[in-house]
Design an enzyme around this catalytic site. Structure first.
Site, PDB file in Angstrom:
ATOM      1  N   CYS A 208       4.496 -41.838  78.151  1.00  0.00           N
ATOM      2  CA  CYS A 208       5.648 -42.034  79.049  1.00  0.00           C
ATOM      3  C   CYS A 208       6.703 -42.837  78.292  1.00  0.00           C
ATOM      4  O   CYS A 208       7.223 -43.823  78.788  1.00  0.00           O
ATOM      5  CB  CYS A 208       5.231 -42.683  80.357  1.00  0.00           C
ATOM      6  SG  CYS A 208       4.413 -44.254  80.165  1.00  0.00           S
TER       7      CYS A 208
ATOM      8  N   GLU B 193     -12.171 -44.136  80.679  1.00  0.00           N
ATOM      9  CA  GLU B 193     -11.270 -45.281  80.576  1.00  0.00           C
ATOM     10  C   GLU B 193     -11.999 -46.370  79.806  1.00  0.00           C
ATOM     11  O   GLU B 193     -13.124 -46.744  80.147  1.00  0.00           O
ATOM     12  CB  GLU B 193     -10.868 -45.761  81.979  1.00  0.00           C
ATOM     13  CG  GLU B 193     -10.137 -47.078  82.004  1.00  0.00           C
ATOM     14  CD  GLU B 193      -8.855 -47.106  81.145  1.00  0.00           C
ATOM     15  OE1 GLU B 193      -8.064 -46.150  81.183  1.00  0.00           O
ATOM     16  OE2 GLU B 193      -8.670 -48.109  80.430  1.00  0.00           O
TER      17      GLU B 193
ATOM     18  N   ALA C   9      -7.773 -42.288  81.166  1.00  0.00           N
ATOM     19  CA  ALA C   9      -7.651 -41.689  82.494  1.00  0.00           C
ATOM     20  C   ALA C   9      -7.200 -42.616  83.618  1.00  0.00           C
ATOM     21  O   ALA C   9      -6.685 -42.145  84.624  1.00  0.00           O
ATOM     22  CB  ALA C   9      -8.971 -41.030  82.880  1.00  0.00           C
ATOM     23  N   ALA C  10      -7.452 -43.928  83.514  1.00  0.00           N
ATOM     24  CA  ALA C  10      -7.137 -44.801  84.654  1.00  0.00           C
ATOM     25  C   ALA C  10      -5.624 -44.931  84.830  1.00  0.00           C
ATOM     26  O   ALA C  10      -4.909 -44.943  83.835  1.00  0.00           O
ATOM     27  CB  ALA C  10      -7.748 -46.184  84.432  1.00  0.00           C
TER      28      ALA C  10
ATOM     29  N   ARG D 199     -10.331 -51.364  84.677  1.00  0.00           N
ATOM     30  CA  ARG D 199      -9.555 -50.194  85.082  1.00  0.00           C
ATOM     31  C   ARG D 199     -10.444 -48.995  85.400  1.00  0.00           C
ATOM     32  O   ARG D 199     -10.062 -48.127  86.187  1.00  0.00           O
ATOM     33  CB  ARG D 199      -8.534 -49.830  83.997  1.00  0.00           C
ATOM     34  CG  ARG D 199      -7.403 -50.843  83.908  1.00  0.00           C
ATOM     35  CD  ARG D 199      -6.478 -50.582  82.732  1.00  0.00           C
ATOM     36  NE  ARG D 199      -5.783 -49.312  82.767  1.00  0.00           N
ATOM     37  CZ  ARG D 199      -4.676 -49.047  83.464  1.00  0.00           C
ATOM     38  NH1 ARG D 199      -4.129 -49.997  84.188  1.00  0.00           N
ATOM     39  NH2 ARG D 199      -4.126 -47.862  83.433  1.00  0.00           N
TER      40      ARG D 199
ATOM     41  N   GLY E  81      -5.975 -42.617  87.282  1.00  0.00           N
ATOM     42  CA  GLY E  81      -6.588 -41.369  87.727  1.00  0.00           C
ATOM     43  C   GLY E  81      -5.620 -40.320  88.246  1.00  0.00           C
ATOM     44  O   GLY E  81      -6.052 -39.305  88.796  1.00  0.00           O
ATOM     45  N   GLY E  82      -4.315 -40.536  88.066  1.00  0.00           N
ATOM     46  CA  GLY E  82      -3.345 -39.548  88.550  1.00  0.00           C
ATOM     47  C   GLY E  82      -3.633 -38.171  87.978  1.00  0.00           C
ATOM     48  O   GLY E  82      -3.792 -37.190  88.709  1.00  0.00           O
ATOM     49  N   LYS E  83      -3.737 -38.114  86.664  1.00  0.00           N
ATOM     50  CA  LYS E  83      -3.940 -36.800  86.043  1.00  0.00           C
ATOM     51  C   LYS E  83      -5.382 -36.328  86.224  1.00  0.00           C
ATOM     52  O   LYS E  83      -5.634 -35.140  86.352  1.00  0.00           O
ATOM     53  CB  LYS E  83      -3.534 -36.843  84.574  1.00  0.00           C
ATOM     54  CG  LYS E  83      -2.047 -37.106  84.438  1.00  0.00           C
ATOM     55  CD  LYS E  83      -1.552 -37.085  83.038  1.00  0.00           C
ATOM     56  CE  LYS E  83      -0.130 -37.636  82.985  1.00  0.00           C
ATOM     57  NZ  LYS E  83      -0.040 -39.071  83.322  1.00  0.00           N
TER      58      LYS E  83
ATOM     59  N   ASP F 194      -3.528 -38.934  77.403  1.00  0.00           N
ATOM     60  CA  ASP F 194      -2.335 -39.522  78.031  1.00  0.00           C
ATOM     61  C   ASP F 194      -2.282 -40.952  77.500  1.00  0.00           C
ATOM     62  O   ASP F 194      -2.777 -41.889  78.118  1.00  0.00           O
ATOM     63  CB  ASP F 194      -2.515 -39.481  79.557  1.00  0.00           C
ATOM     64  CG  ASP F 194      -1.245 -39.841  80.294  1.00  0.00           C
ATOM     65  OD1 ASP F 194      -0.154 -39.519  79.792  1.00  0.00           O
ATOM     66  OD2 ASP F 194      -1.341 -40.460  81.368  1.00  0.00           O
TER      67      ASP F 194
HETATM   68  N1  SAM Z   1      -3.750 -40.892  82.634  1.00  0.00           N
HETATM   69  C1  SAM Z   1      -3.517 -41.987  83.532  1.00  0.00           C
HETATM   70  C2  SAM Z   1      -2.980 -41.449  84.831  1.00  0.00           C
HETATM   71  O1  SAM Z   1      -2.419 -40.335  84.870  1.00  0.00           O
HETATM   72  O2  SAM Z   1      -3.169 -42.113  85.873  1.00  0.00           O
HETATM   73  C3  SAM Z   1      -2.630 -43.050  82.934  1.00  0.00           C
HETATM   74  C4  SAM Z   1      -3.140 -43.523  81.602  1.00  0.00           C
HETATM   75  S1  SAM Z   1      -2.256 -44.838  80.878  1.00  0.00           S
HETATM   76  C5  SAM Z   1      -0.790 -44.061  80.357  1.00  0.00           C
HETATM   77  C6  SAM Z   1      -3.132 -45.095  79.404  1.00  0.00           C
HETATM   78  C7  SAM Z   1      -4.549 -45.596  79.550  1.00  0.00           C
HETATM   79  O3  SAM Z   1      -5.113 -45.776  78.253  1.00  0.00           O
HETATM   80  C8  SAM Z   1      -4.680 -46.935  80.261  1.00  0.00           C
HETATM   81  O4  SAM Z   1      -5.540 -46.820  81.344  1.00  0.00           O
HETATM   82  C9  SAM Z   1      -5.255 -47.862  79.202  1.00  0.00           C
HETATM   83  O5  SAM Z   1      -6.161 -48.797  79.726  1.00  0.00           O
HETATM   84  C10 SAM Z   1      -5.953 -46.904  78.258  1.00  0.00           C
HETATM   85  N2  SAM Z   1      -6.112 -47.449  76.894  1.00  0.00           N
HETATM   86  C11 SAM Z   1      -5.621 -48.606  76.398  1.00  0.00           C
HETATM   87  N3  SAM Z   1      -6.001 -48.766  75.113  1.00  0.00           N
HETATM   88  C12 SAM Z   1      -6.752 -47.702  74.803  1.00  0.00           C
HETATM   89  C13 SAM Z   1      -7.447 -47.296  73.621  1.00  0.00           C
HETATM   90  N4  SAM Z   1      -7.427 -48.024  72.526  1.00  0.00           N
HETATM   91  N5  SAM Z   1      -8.135 -46.151  73.671  1.00  0.00           N
HETATM   92  C14 SAM Z   1      -8.145 -45.389  74.779  1.00  0.00           C
HETATM   93  N6  SAM Z   1      -7.494 -45.720  75.910  1.00  0.00           N
HETATM   94  C15 SAM Z   1      -6.803 -46.855  75.927  1.00  0.00           C
END
Ligand code: SAM
Length: 453
Positions: A226, A129, A106-107, A134, A109-111, A173
């Site tokens: 993305c 998260e 989630a971090a 984060r 936090g946009g979505k 995400d």
């Molecule tokens: N959904 C967020 C938004 O809209 O603001 C952006 C999320 S970003 C694409 C992916 C997130 O997954 C990051 O915050 C990252 O720290 C987290 N992440 C990294 N490794 C992960 C793991 N093994 N399991 C779950 N989340 C993970």
């Protein structure tokens, strides 16, 4: 410069369109925001993001940090393509009430903030998260948005097994190789490699596998990245269909949006290519979990962080929110928290199983019989607007920079500082002095440039 094998992959997948995409990735990204309709309506005259009710494009990039309305959670600066999850949610979940939604990655936090508006006050969003640093940023953005219906957790995806078949919607995400961000984030180009794509694809499968059991049969999975490559996108959806009971969901969408449809084992997928849409690269797929609910018992509570409050404290807390009869108040650690009554049982269940960093509304601490309100309460959409004081831009910015503000503006005691009718934070006047109740992590440290209209 783009990595050579990235270009080769694009040529293979997109043919002639690859050059157009590469040219777009060397252009300027657009700027977009999503308004928080519980606090402010979108400004007139801004171009709408087609797939998101409150998404708007801006013609230039203002210095957001210095804008009190940004700090007050009136809008979130969000890349336009990623707002598409709103359309997927509306089409697949619709008007269902009391939705339990897990936003697993989630971090920042946009979505999460978008989902918290979509599920409304009788739904609940669990925003998770895994990375500690984060998760704090996520919690701050959730508080700023002020919906009051979010639980922020700091857990590994595998921990959600304790909430078996609990969620109506799970949004993944996923962390990815970030090809869609090559225009905005040049570091992403340097970090890209074929090995990293493979690594990301394998990690995404692990995440999906870990969280699948938390989704109830009949529930909806929204998977997004993305990035453009099939390994992290369609091939992962195909892998899901091969290994789990998945059903397709049909999504209606006007062609003029420029979103490119694809398909993976019968599941509808959506690509956002920057040469076709006004936004960054994005991929999303949506499907329904098949099968019948299993008959299992509710998970055994591991802990109970909530303590009841004395009646007098509840009466004091009730005076600080607009709809006290629809809320419950609890003590958690040193602070009092407020929750919508309709979903408190859900919040409790999550809190019994997971590592919660923030939930509901942090109301503050009671000293004697009086509440010292927390900043989270000032930003809550349903804060009671008593003792509020409208201030001008300079005063609001000074407050946010933790500089002195004129005591004569305020009455003795706690005041809610407003800018353009929106709550920005608390001050306490004591005689000729004003104490700011703004926590450091919400303060502006670099107030240098003026904001643009
Ligand atoms: N959904 C967020 C938004 O809209 O603001 C952006 C999320 S970003 C694409 C992916 C997130 O997954 C990051 O915050 C990252 O720290 C987290 N992440 C990294 N490794 C992960 C793991 N093994 N399991 C779950 N989340 C993970």
């Amino acid at each position: 410069m783009f990595p050579e094998s990235f270009i080769a992959n694009l040529n293979k997948e997109l043919g002639e369109d690859a050059d157009r995409l590469l040219a777009a990735l060397d252009g300027e990204p657009s700027v977009s925001v999503r308004y928080n309709s519980a606090k402010e309506q979108p400004k007139e005259g801004l171009r709408k993001v087609a797939w998101c009710e409150y998404g708007r494009y801006l013609e230039q990039r203002p210095y957001f940090t210095a804008d009190p309305l940004f700090q007050a959670g009136c809008y979130y600066v969000q890349e336009a393509s990623s707002m598409f999850v709103e359309h997927l949610y509306r089409q697949s979940v619709g008007e269902q009430q009391g939705v339990r939604l897990l936003d697993l990655c989630a971090a920042p936090g946009g979505k999460t903030t978008l989902y918290s508006s979509l599920v409304g006050r009788d739904g609940v969003v669990v925003a998770n998260e895994v990375i500690r640093k984060r998760v704090m940023v996520l919690a701050d953005n959730v508080m700023r948005w002020g919906a009051g219906n979010v639980v922020v957790t700091n857990n590994d995806p595998s921990h959600f097994g304790s909430l078996n078949e609990w969620f109506d919607v799970v949004a993944v995400d996923a962390p990815c190789s970030g090809e869609g961000m090559f225009r905005k984030d040049h570091a992403a180009r340097d970090e890209w490699s074929e090995d990293n794509v493979k690594l990301c694809a394998a990690r995404q499968r692990r995440i999906l596998e870990d969280v699948w059991c938390a989704l109830r049969p009949g529930g909806v999975l929204i998977y997004s990245t993305c990035t453009f490559n099939r390994a992290e996108d369609e091939e992962n959806v195909e892998w899901l269909v091969e290994n789990f009971d998945c059903e397709p969901i049909h999504i209606d969408m006007p062609e003029e949006w420029g979103v490119v449809r694809s398909e993976a084992s019968g599941v509808e997928c959506f690509h956002f290519y920057p040469h076709c849409v006004e936004g960054e690269g994005f991929f999303a797929a949506v499907l329904r979990k098949g099968g019948e609910p299993s008959h299992h018992r509710s998970p055994k509570p591991r802990k109970n962080p909530f303590a009841d409050l004395p009646r007098q404290s509840v009466a004091e807390l009730s005076a600080w929110v607009a709809n006290p009869s629809e809320m419950v108040f609890k003590q958690v650690g040193e602070n009092c928290y407020g929750y919508y009554s309709a979903t408190f049982a859900d919040v409790r269940q999550v809190s019994e199983q997971l590592t919660v960093v923030h939930s509901g509304v942090c109301m503050g601490q009671i000293f004697g019989k009086k509440l010292r309100p927390d900043h989270s309460l000032a930003l809550f959409c349903e804060v009671n607007r008593r003792d509020d004081v409208e201030v001008d831009l300079a005063t609001a910015q000074n407050y946010l920079a933790r500089r002195d503000v004129d005591a004569n503006l305020f009455t003795e005691g706690i005041n809610l500082l407003l800018f353009e009718g929106v709550a920005v934070g608390w001050v306490k006047r004591v005689g000729g002095r004003v104490n700011s109740l703004l926590p450091k992590q919400f303060a502006i440290n670099n107030l240098t440039a003026p904001i643009l209209d």
